[in-house]
Design an enzyme around this catalytic site. Structure first.
Site, PDB file in Angstrom:
ATOM      1  N   ARG A  88      10.507 -16.542  -2.350  1.00 22.50           N
ATOM      2  CA  ARG A  88      10.644 -15.117  -2.095  1.00 22.50           C
ATOM      3  C   ARG A  88       9.702 -14.711  -0.815  1.00 22.50           C
ATOM      4  O   ARG A  88       9.100 -15.471  -0.270  1.00 22.50           O
ATOM      5  CB  ARG A  88       9.289 -14.655  -3.394  1.00 22.50           C
ATOM      6  CG  ARG A  88       8.885 -13.431  -3.062  1.00 22.50           C
ATOM      7  CD  ARG A  88       8.136 -12.906  -4.361  1.00 22.50           C
ATOM      8  NE  ARG A  88       6.717 -11.975  -3.890  1.00 22.50           N
ATOM      9  CZ  ARG A  88       7.018 -10.652  -3.370  1.00 22.50           C
ATOM     10  NH1 ARG A  88       7.973 -10.089  -3.114  1.00 22.50           N
ATOM     11  NH2 ARG A  88       5.737 -10.134  -3.068  1.00 22.50           N
ATOM     12  N   ASP A 205      -0.266  -7.280   4.748  1.00 19.57           N
ATOM     13  CA  ASP A 205       0.067  -5.796   5.442  1.00 19.57           C
ATOM     14  C   ASP A 205      -1.393  -5.096   5.160  1.00 19.57           C
ATOM     15  O   ASP A 205      -1.222  -3.764   5.121  1.00 19.57           O
ATOM     16  CB  ASP A 205       1.051  -5.075   4.793  1.00 19.57           C
ATOM     17  CG  ASP A 205       1.128  -4.884   3.306  1.00 19.57           C
ATOM     18  OD1 ASP A 205       0.037  -5.377   2.579  1.00 19.57           O
ATOM     19  OD2 ASP A 205       2.239  -4.426   2.615  1.00 19.57           O
TER      20      ASP A 205
END
Length: 240
Positions: A88, A205
């Site tokens: 992932r 992020d």
């Protein structure tokens, strides 16, 4: 000829054994741009899958959407299509002070607050990445000249868990979780049930514990980390 899988709409007869997965279909297209001989393998709803070659090896990239329940569909159908290794590449929020925007995280395991694996296995079943994939991700980071944090992440079913009663990010921060995201636990449990090699490298992020007022993943520092993450994920995918 085998029938296409119901949701991913991929043909097991032409499917490679190594797959890079991510939530965003647009990010799957970005990853596909890194491949040679790229071709569309399947598309339905938020699920889009491309095939191609990386370092001469046949691989696929596939989007799984947001959240563990939908992602678990991807992981199950990839297994049925013949995948053997799944990595992932996604974004996450830091849960330690030193985990900052633009950093990378290699995931070794996941806390199962995901909303789906409780229907797959008992609560005491661990969600752990494969040792060989973690090692491959370390080598890929070193080869790319990138440092990475490493450890257990919180896989949470809420995208904004700090904004509701009962938000528990501070608890998992104190327990040592490195970051928070939404799909790794489902990947690792599905991998264990289907005898797959699994792992994850994530781009940071934001950090909800830094007191940020507005979540904004649309910044250059994040885009650059995502680009590096995809390259590292592909390199680890074909390692070994």
């Amino acid at each position: 000829m085998a029938e296409r899988t119901p949701v991913l709409r991929v043909d097991p007869d032409e499917f490679p054994e190594r797959v890079l997965v991510m939530g965003d279909p647009a990010r799957a297209e970005l990853a596909a741009d890194h491949l040679d001989g790229v071709r569309l393998l399947g598309r339905f709803r938020e699920y889009v899958t491309f095939g191609g070659r990386h370092e001469g090896m046949e691989v696929a990239v596939s989007s799984h959407g947001v959240g563990a329940p939908g992602a678990a569909i991807t992981f199950e159908e990839l297994s049925r299509a013949g995948a053997k290794r799944i990595i992932r590449t996604g974004t996450c929020g830091g849960l330690k002070a030193e985990v900052e925007d633009g950093d990378l995280v290699i995931v070794t395991g996941a806390i199962r607050e995901d909303g789906v694996t409780s229907a797959m296995v008992p609560p005491s079943f661990p969600a752990a990445a494969s040792v060989d994939v973690v090692a491959a991700l370390r080598r890929a980071c070193a080869g790319a000249g990138r440092q990475a944090h490493e450890g257990v992440v919180l896989t949470h079913s809420l995208f904004y868990p700090g904004e509701v009663l009962g938000g528990d990010l501070e608890l998992w921060h104190r327990a040592g979780a490195v970051a928070v995201e939404m799909e790794c636990a489902a990947l690792f449990v599905s991998g264990a049930l289907n005898s797959l090699e699994t792992g994850a490298v994530l781009a940071v992020d934001g950090n909800p514990l830094h007191g940020e007022k507005v979540y904004d993943p649309h910044r250059t520092v994040v885009y650059e980390a995502v680009e590096a993450m995809i390259g590292i994920g592909l390199d680890a995918l074909v390692d070994g």
